[in-house]
Scaffold this motif. Structure first.
Motif, mmCIF file in Angstrom:
data_model
loop_
_atom_site.group_PDB
_atom_site.id
_atom_site.type_symbol
_atom_site.label_atom_id
_atom_site.label_comp_id
_atom_site.label_asym_id
_atom_site.label_seq_id
_atom_site.Cartn_x
_atom_site.Cartn_y
_atom_site.Cartn_z
ATOM 1 N N VAL A 293 42.241 38.541 33.455
ATOM 2 C CA VAL A 293 41.603 39.623 34.323
ATOM 3 C C VAL A 293 40.185 40.103 33.848
ATOM 4 C CG1 VAL A 293 41.724 41.880 35.304
ATOM 5 C CG2 VAL A 293 43.763 40.237 35.281
ATOM 6 N N LYS A 294 40.222 40.295 32.239
ATOM 7 C CA LYS A 294 38.832 40.666 31.797
ATOM 8 C C LYS A 294 37.895 39.457 32.091
ATOM 9 C CE LYS A 294 37.016 41.224 27.174
ATOM 10 N NZ LYS A 294 37.240 41.300 25.674
ATOM 11 N N GLU A 295 38.071 38.246 31.984
ATOM 12 C CA GLU A 295 36.963 37.013 32.250
ATOM 13 C C GLU A 295 36.724 37.301 33.578
ATOM 14 O OE1 GLU A 295 37.378 33.632 29.439
ATOM 15 O OE2 GLU A 295 38.326 33.275 31.170
ATOM 16 N N PHE A 296 37.666 37.249 34.536
ATOM 17 C CA PHE A 296 37.365 37.189 35.800
ATOM 18 C C PHE A 296 36.593 38.444 36.424
ATOM 19 C CE2 PHE A 296 38.647 39.888 40.059
ATOM 20 C CZ PHE A 296 38.447 38.480 40.824
ATOM 21 N N LYS A 297 36.827 39.614 35.772
ATOM 22 C CA LYS A 297 35.671 40.870 35.985
ATOM 23 C C LYS A 297 34.311 40.529 35.536
ATOM 24 C CE LYS A 297 39.350 44.429 36.120
ATOM 25 N NZ LYS A 297 39.189 44.996 37.454
ATOM 26 N N GLU A 298 34.275 39.703 34.297
ATOM 27 C CA GLU A 298 33.095 39.296 34.017
ATOM 28 C C GLU A 298 32.152 38.415 34.993
ATOM 29 O OE1 GLU A 298 30.735 37.234 30.186
ATOM 30 O OE2 GLU A 298 32.609 37.855 30.079
ATOM 31 N N MET A 299 33.026 37.523 35.590
ATOM 32 C CA MET A 299 32.537 36.445 36.577
ATOM 33 C C MET A 299 31.918 37.255 37.667
ATOM 34 S SD MET A 299 35.344 33.539 36.150
ATOM 35 C CE MET A 299 35.825 32.622 34.882
ATOM 36 N N VAL A 300 32.663 38.279 38.201
ATOM 37 C CA VAL A 300 32.338 38.937 39.391
ATOM 38 C C VAL A 300 31.286 39.627 39.150
ATOM 39 C CG1 VAL A 300 33.086 40.826 40.713
ATOM 40 C CG2 VAL A 300 34.958 39.405 40.122
ATOM 41 N N GLN A 301 30.903 40.280 38.039
ATOM 42 C CA GLN A 301 29.658 40.967 37.545
ATOM 43 C C GLN A 301 28.583 40.013 37.393
ATOM 44 O OE1 GLN A 301 30.033 43.349 34.182
ATOM 45 N NE2 GLN A 301 28.171 44.706 34.603
ATOM 46 N N ARG A 302 28.830 38.976 36.788
ATOM 47 C CA ARG A 302 27.680 38.004 36.686
ATOM 48 C C ARG A 302 27.165 37.333 38.142
ATOM 49 N NH1 ARG A 302 26.610 34.836 31.733
ATOM 50 N NH2 ARG A 302 26.370 33.277 33.198
ATOM 51 N N HIS A 303 28.197 37.202 38.981
ATOM 52 C CA HIS A 303 27.637 36.560 40.262
ATOM 53 C C HIS A 303 27.620 37.522 41.295
ATOM 54 C CE1 HIS A 303 27.797 32.419 38.812
ATOM 55 N NE2 HIS A 303 28.828 32.865 37.833
ATOM 56 N N ASN A 304 27.449 38.786 40.972
ATOM 57 C CA ASN A 304 27.286 39.877 41.845
ATOM 58 C C ASN A 304 27.897 39.716 43.293
ATOM 59 O OD1 ASN A 304 25.742 42.217 42.625
ATOM 60 N ND2 ASN A 304 24.208 40.944 43.701
ATOM 61 N N VAL A 305 29.127 39.683 42.923
ATOM 62 C CA VAL A 305 30.364 39.443 44.062
ATOM 63 C C VAL A 305 31.028 40.654 44.171
ATOM 64 C CG1 VAL A 305 32.368 38.179 45.017
ATOM 65 C CG2 VAL A 305 30.355 36.985 43.885
ATOM 66 N N THR A 306 31.169 41.082 45.547
ATOM 67 C CA THR A 306 32.033 42.379 45.720
ATOM 68 C C THR A 306 33.556 41.824 46.116
ATOM 69 O OG1 THR A 306 30.192 43.277 46.737
ATOM 70 C CG2 THR A 306 32.354 44.514 47.307
ATOM 71 N N ILE A 307 34.498 42.711 45.491
ATOM 72 C CA ILE A 307 35.980 42.417 45.759
ATOM 73 C C ILE A 307 36.413 43.816 46.317
ATOM 74 C CG2 ILE A 307 38.173 42.267 44.450
ATOM 75 C CD1 ILE A 307 36.369 39.939 44.005
ATOM 76 N N PRO A 308 36.802 43.425 47.700
ATOM 77 C CA PRO A 308 37.325 44.502 48.487
ATOM 78 C C PRO A 308 38.415 45.542 47.804
ATOM 79 C CG PRO A 308 37.414 42.565 49.763
ATOM 80 C CD PRO A 308 37.134 42.248 48.236
ATOM 81 N N GLN A 309 38.287 46.713 48.019
ATOM 82 C CA GLN A 309 38.963 47.644 47.385
ATOM 83 C C GLN A 309 39.783 48.558 48.456
ATOM 84 O OE1 GLN A 309 39.309 48.045 43.861
ATOM 85 N NE2 GLN A 309 37.852 46.024 43.746
ATOM 86 N N ASN A 310 40.923 49.243 48.152
ATOM 87 C CA ASN A 310 41.675 50.021 48.884
ATOM 88 C C ASN A 310 42.002 49.634 50.252
ATOM 89 O OD1 ASN A 310 41.294 52.242 46.936
ATOM 90 N ND2 ASN A 310 39.177 52.354 47.587
ATOM 91 N N ILE A 311 42.426 48.124 50.327
ATOM 92 C CA ILE A 311 42.891 47.582 51.554
ATOM 93 C C ILE A 311 44.481 47.904 52.058
ATOM 94 C CG2 ILE A 311 41.223 45.666 51.315
ATOM 95 C CD1 ILE A 311 43.620 44.020 50.680
#
Length: 358
Positions: A293-311
């Motif tokens: 999960v730590k690596e995943f969050k870094e990938m999300v940040q590096r590639h400027n991708v939005t993960i939907p929240q509160n669905i």
């Protein structure tokens, strides 16, 4: 100990421009004037530069597959009925697109030769007859649908695959040129399906040297692409395509885990697409996969991708219970993640709390 004897894809071709050999590949599989049916992701509907490359002959037909929602058993049955009414028999079904399109091709191929509804075959080893010839050509990479023995379907009562030795493709065509123009967010979500199921496989109780060998390589490729490369290039396309293949092979002798089990519930009730659903869930799974999960969050940040929240905010108790029911029905996934006593660990209340975080 009884070992799983699983079926692999019949033939594999890999390389830039491999799609251009499709006519040659299909020629020996044609049966008289029975057509080849090309299931093509609706993304390509208004892209004649691509669809014009499909080697149509005689009564061959292109069917654009609606991937607005994940594949449903009633859609599979509808396409099967339409093809039988129009042609009687077909020579084969060719799936060109992402995981949903390839899953539809596998499912309809099987239902051309097996009676009843595709919902009757949701489970393990329920399919009794080989389908018609089928080939898979990914235009997105990550799901591993091109090599898996399942075709994931949402039915009247559950989301579950047609898992059988008759499900794998007879032929796959891996052409990295076909994934180069994928939309950035879609490419990321689909690629993360590969990353996540590698983490789940490598940290699961089912792990052995076979699944570890493929899983470690696929994970390494994902890390290189999404954490080390300064920008996307042709090399990234090639490596992502092979990560998808190796990741799919990893779970052939293993299983996925918590993220997939929880994501299936989201998909069944909310219609969340598989790749983005896995990302939504994995983003909140530090207690199960802290390093991943730590690596995943870094990938999300590096590639400027939005993960939907509160669905899941504001969902009814009945809908949450249905998500829990769907998720807990996937016993092999939970056992791989938590061990044989998983039912003592993953109670309904613990799962309810997890869904509330999403």
């Amino acid at each position: 100990m009884k070992f799983r004897n699983f079926k692999l894809v019949g033939y594999v071709i890999f390389g830039r421009g491999a799609f251009n050999q499709l006519d040659e590949i299909l020629a020996p599989q044609r049966k008289g004037d029975a057509p080849m049916i090309f299931f093509v992701d609706q993304f390509f509907k208004d892209k004649p530069a691509f669809t014009g490359r499909i080697p149509l002959q005689g009564k061959d037909k292109v069917v654009f597959i609606d991937v607005t929602h994940e594949p449903k058993t009633k859609y599979v049955d509808q396409l099967r009925d339409e093809l039988k009414a129009e042609f009687g028999q077909v020579s084969g079904i060719i799936g060109i697109g992402g995981g949903s399109t390839m899953d539809m091709a596998k499912a309809v191929s099987l239902m051309m030769t097996n009676p009843g509804s595709s919902a009757d075959y949701q489970g393990w080893d329920l399919v009794k007859q080989p389908g018609v010839y089928k080939a898979g050509i990914p235009t997105l990479s990550g799901t591993g649908a091109e090599v898996s023995r399942t075709t994931v379907l949402t039915g009247p009562t559950r989301k579950l695959g047609m898992n059988s030795d008759y499900t794998p493709f007879d032929q796959i065509v891996l052409d990295p040129e076909l994934i180069k123009d994928a939309p950035i967010n879609q490419r990321f979500y689909t690629a993360m399906d590969c990353y996540i199921h590698c983490v789940e496989s490598l940290e699961g109780t089912y792990l052995n040297a076979f699944s570890r060998s493929y899983g470690e390589k696929a994970l390494e490729l994902c890390q290189e692409i999404f954490l080390k490369k300064p920008h996307w290039d042709d090399d990234a396309d090639e490596k992502l395509m092979m990560a998808s293949y190796a990741g799919g092979m990893s779970i052939a002798y293993s299983q996925v885990g918590v993220a997939h089990a929880v994501s299936y519930g989201l998909s069944y009730v909310l219609g969340t697409h598989h790749g983005v659903g896995n990302c939504i869930v994995f983003d909140k799974l530090e207690e199960f996969y802290p390093q991943g999960v730590k690596e995943f969050k870094e990938m999300v940040q590096r590639h400027n991708v939005t993960i939907p929240q509160n669905i899941t905010k504001g969902m009814s108790a009945a809908d949450v219970d249905k998500m829990i029911d769907v998720s807990l029905s996937l016993a092999p996934l939970w056992e791989n993640a938590l061990g044989k006593d998983w039912q003592q660990q993953m109670t309904r209340e613990r799962l309810r709390d997890l869904y509330a975080k999403l």
